[in-house]
Design a protein around this motif. Structure first.
Motif, mmCIF file in Angstrom:
data_model
loop_
_atom_site.group_PDB
_atom_site.id
_atom_site.type_symbol
_atom_site.label_atom_id
_atom_site.label_comp_id
_atom_site.label_asym_id
_atom_site.label_seq_id
_atom_site.Cartn_x
_atom_site.Cartn_y
_atom_site.Cartn_z
ATOM 1 N N THR A 49 51.014 55.764 46.188
ATOM 2 C CA THR A 49 50.979 54.391 45.672
ATOM 3 C C THR A 49 49.939 54.257 44.562
ATOM 4 O OG1 THR A 49 51.682 53.544 47.815
ATOM 5 C CG2 THR A 49 50.645 51.968 46.313
ATOM 6 N N PHE A 50 48.754 54.835 44.770
ATOM 7 C CA PHE A 50 47.718 54.768 43.737
ATOM 8 C C PHE A 50 48.189 55.429 42.443
ATOM 9 C CE2 PHE A 50 43.745 54.575 46.738
ATOM 10 C CZ PHE A 50 44.035 53.273 47.050
ATOM 11 N N VAL A 51 48.769 56.627 42.553
ATOM 12 C CA VAL A 51 49.210 57.351 41.360
ATOM 13 C C VAL A 51 50.290 56.556 40.621
ATOM 14 C CG1 VAL A 51 50.430 59.428 40.575
ATOM 15 C CG2 VAL A 51 48.507 59.642 42.153
ATOM 16 N N GLU A 52 51.214 55.976 41.377
ATOM 17 C CA GLU A 52 52.253 55.155 40.737
ATOM 18 C C GLU A 52 51.633 53.970 40.009
ATOM 19 O OE1 GLU A 52 54.990 54.151 43.848
ATOM 20 O OE2 GLU A 52 55.845 56.160 43.896
ATOM 21 N N ASP A 53 50.681 53.300 40.649
ATOM 22 C CA ASP A 53 50.031 52.152 40.017
ATOM 23 C C ASP A 53 49.229 52.577 38.791
ATOM 24 O OD1 ASP A 53 49.139 49.297 39.993
ATOM 25 O OD2 ASP A 53 47.188 50.262 40.283
ATOM 26 N N LEU A 54 48.531 53.683 38.896
ATOM 27 C CA LEU A 54 47.739 54.164 37.763
ATOM 28 C C LEU A 54 48.620 54.551 36.581
ATOM 29 C CD1 LEU A 54 45.220 56.287 39.812
ATOM 30 C CD2 LEU A 54 44.608 54.330 38.369
ATOM 31 N N GLY A 55 49.830 54.983 36.854
ATOM 32 C CA GLY A 55 50.760 55.353 35.792
ATOM 33 C C GLY A 55 51.454 54.176 35.143
ATOM 34 N N SER A 56 51.288 53.012 35.712
ATOM 35 C CA SER A 56 51.942 51.812 35.184
ATOM 36 C C SER A 56 51.232 51.310 33.928
ATOM 37 C CB SER A 56 51.935 50.709 36.243
ATOM 38 O OG SER A 56 52.312 49.482 35.685
ATOM 39 N N SER A 57 52.006 50.874 32.953
ATOM 40 C CA SER A 57 51.415 50.314 31.732
ATOM 41 C C SER A 57 50.717 48.982 32.012
ATOM 42 C CB SER A 57 52.490 50.134 30.660
ATOM 43 O OG SER A 57 53.495 49.271 31.128
ATOM 44 N N ASP A 58 51.008 48.378 33.161
ATOM 45 C CA ASP A 58 50.361 47.117 33.536
ATOM 46 C C ASP A 58 48.955 47.315 34.099
ATOM 47 O OD1 ASP A 58 52.631 45.725 32.795
ATOM 48 O OD2 ASP A 58 53.472 45.739 34.823
ATOM 49 N N ASN A 59 48.597 48.558 34.424
ATOM 50 C CA ASN A 59 47.281 48.837 34.985
ATOM 51 C C ASN A 59 46.225 48.603 33.916
ATOM 52 O OD1 ASN A 59 44.872 50.426 35.790
ATOM 53 N ND2 ASN A 59 46.157 50.861 37.570
ATOM 54 N N ALA A 60 45.191 47.817 34.246
ATOM 55 C CA ALA A 60 44.185 47.396 33.268
ATOM 56 C C ALA A 60 43.034 48.386 33.097
ATOM 57 C CB ALA A 60 43.624 46.032 33.668
ATOM 58 N N LEU A 61 42.994 49.448 33.888
ATOM 59 C CA LEU A 61 41.909 50.422 33.737
ATOM 60 C C LEU A 61 42.054 51.153 32.406
ATOM 61 C CD1 LEU A 61 41.771 52.051 37.298
ATOM 62 C CD2 LEU A 61 40.141 50.451 36.305
ATOM 63 N N PRO A 62 40.932 51.634 31.864
ATOM 64 C CA PRO A 62 41.010 52.413 30.621
ATOM 65 C C PRO A 62 41.904 53.647 30.807
ATOM 66 C CG PRO A 62 38.735 51.854 31.135
ATOM 67 C CD PRO A 62 39.557 51.449 32.315
ATOM 68 N N LYS A 63 42.610 53.994 29.755
ATOM 69 C CA LYS A 63 43.601 55.065 29.800
ATOM 70 C C LYS A 63 43.012 56.394 30.293
ATOM 71 C CE LYS A 63 47.619 56.174 27.135
ATOM 72 N NZ LYS A 63 48.321 55.942 25.890
ATOM 73 N N GLU A 64 41.840 56.760 29.801
ATOM 74 C CA GLU A 64 41.217 58.027 30.187
ATOM 75 C C GLU A 64 40.855 58.033 31.674
ATOM 76 O OE1 GLU A 64 37.450 60.915 29.048
ATOM 77 O OE2 GLU A 64 37.963 59.263 27.710
ATOM 78 N N LEU A 65 40.333 56.926 32.174
ATOM 79 C CA LEU A 65 40.000 56.825 33.591
ATOM 80 C C LEU A 65 41.265 56.929 34.436
ATOM 81 C CD1 LEU A 65 38.066 56.350 35.928
ATOM 82 C CD2 LEU A 65 38.245 53.878 35.476
ATOM 83 N N ARG A 66 42.319 56.252 34.013
ATOM 84 C CA ARG A 66 43.593 56.325 34.735
ATOM 85 C C ARG A 66 44.092 57.758 34.789
ATOM 86 N NH1 ARG A 66 46.832 52.251 31.408
ATOM 87 N NH2 ARG A 66 48.530 53.548 32.137
ATOM 88 N N ALA A 67 44.017 58.461 33.670
ATOM 89 C CA ALA A 67 44.481 59.856 33.622
ATOM 90 C C ALA A 67 43.655 60.733 34.566
ATOM 91 C CB ALA A 67 44.403 60.388 32.194
ATOM 92 N N ASN A 68 42.348 60.529 34.586
ATOM 93 C CA ASN A 68 41.481 61.309 35.476
ATOM 94 C C ASN A 68 41.802 61.023 36.942
ATOM 95 O OD1 ASN A 68 40.128 62.559 33.355
ATOM 96 N ND2 ASN A 68 38.510 61.029 33.308
ATOM 97 N N LEU A 69 42.005 59.744 37.259
ATOM 98 C CA LEU A 69 42.322 59.383 38.642
ATOM 99 C C LEU A 69 43.700 59.902 39.058
ATOM 100 C CD1 LEU A 69 40.856 55.771 38.749
ATOM 101 C CD2 LEU A 69 40.015 57.778 39.998
ATOM 102 N N ILE A 70 44.645 59.917 38.131
ATOM 103 C CA ILE A 70 45.959 60.486 38.440
ATOM 104 C C ILE A 70 45.809 61.975 38.748
ATOM 105 C CG2 ILE A 70 48.185 61.138 37.423
ATOM 106 C CD1 ILE A 70 48.148 58.369 36.008
ATOM 107 N N SER A 71 45.013 62.689 37.963
ATOM 108 C CA SER A 71 44.788 64.119 38.213
ATOM 109 C C SER A 71 44.164 64.351 39.582
ATOM 110 C CB SER A 71 43.888 64.718 37.131
ATOM 111 O OG SER A 71 44.535 64.723 35.895
ATOM 112 N N ILE A 72 43.195 63.528 39.920
ATOM 113 C CA ILE A 72 42.559 63.633 41.238
ATOM 114 C C ILE A 72 43.574 63.330 42.334
ATOM 115 C CG2 ILE A 72 40.844 62.568 42.773
ATOM 116 C CD1 ILE A 72 39.118 62.195 40.166
ATOM 117 N N GLY A 73 44.354 62.284 42.135
ATOM 118 C CA GLY A 73 45.370 61.920 43.118
ATOM 119 C C GLY A 73 46.385 63.024 43.334
#
Length: 115
Positions: free
Chosen positions: A58-82
């Motif tokens: 669920t987190f990875v799906e949300d982080l991949g969404s264009s609606d997610n307000a986190l900075p792009k680089e942080l989202r990418a890092n969190l997706i990698s961790i996930g």
């Protein structure tokens, strides 16, 4: 009458979402800790790995969404961790590793970083 501004509601919603994320990670951590004690073939392990998988999927799906307000680089890092967490959980499930401690430590770091 209710006199809430949009900013008040939005900040409350974000705070509530962060609280829920921390709660989910805490539950996952607690379940993984119990599973580590019971062993990778235990029912506790099955339940912990399944729950952790659902949370991080669920987190990875949300982080991949264009609606997610986190900075792009942080989202990418969190997706990698996930994705690492999901692979590691699958490796435990398949009996290729018993690295509950790695899942627990990384999940704690992520949980503690949610502000």
């Amino acid at each position: 009458m209710y006199q809430f501004s949009y900013a008040d509601i939005q900040s409350t919603s974000v705070a509530d979402a962060k609280d829920r994320e921390r709660e989910l990670l805490t539950r996952s951590i607690d379940m993984l800790s119990a599973a580590a004690s019971a062993g990778h073939n235990s029912m506790e392990a099955v339940e912990a790995l399944h729950f952790t998988n659902r949370v991080w999927t669920t987190f990875v799906e949300d982080l991949g969404s264009s609606d997610n307000a986190l900075p792009k680089e942080l989202r990418a890092n969190l997706i990698s961790i996930g994705l690492w967490l999901l692979r590691e959980a699958e490796d435990i499930r398949q009996g290729r590793t018993n690295n509950f401690e790695g899942l627990i430590e990384v999940s704690q770091i992520i949980r503690d970083g949610i502000q």
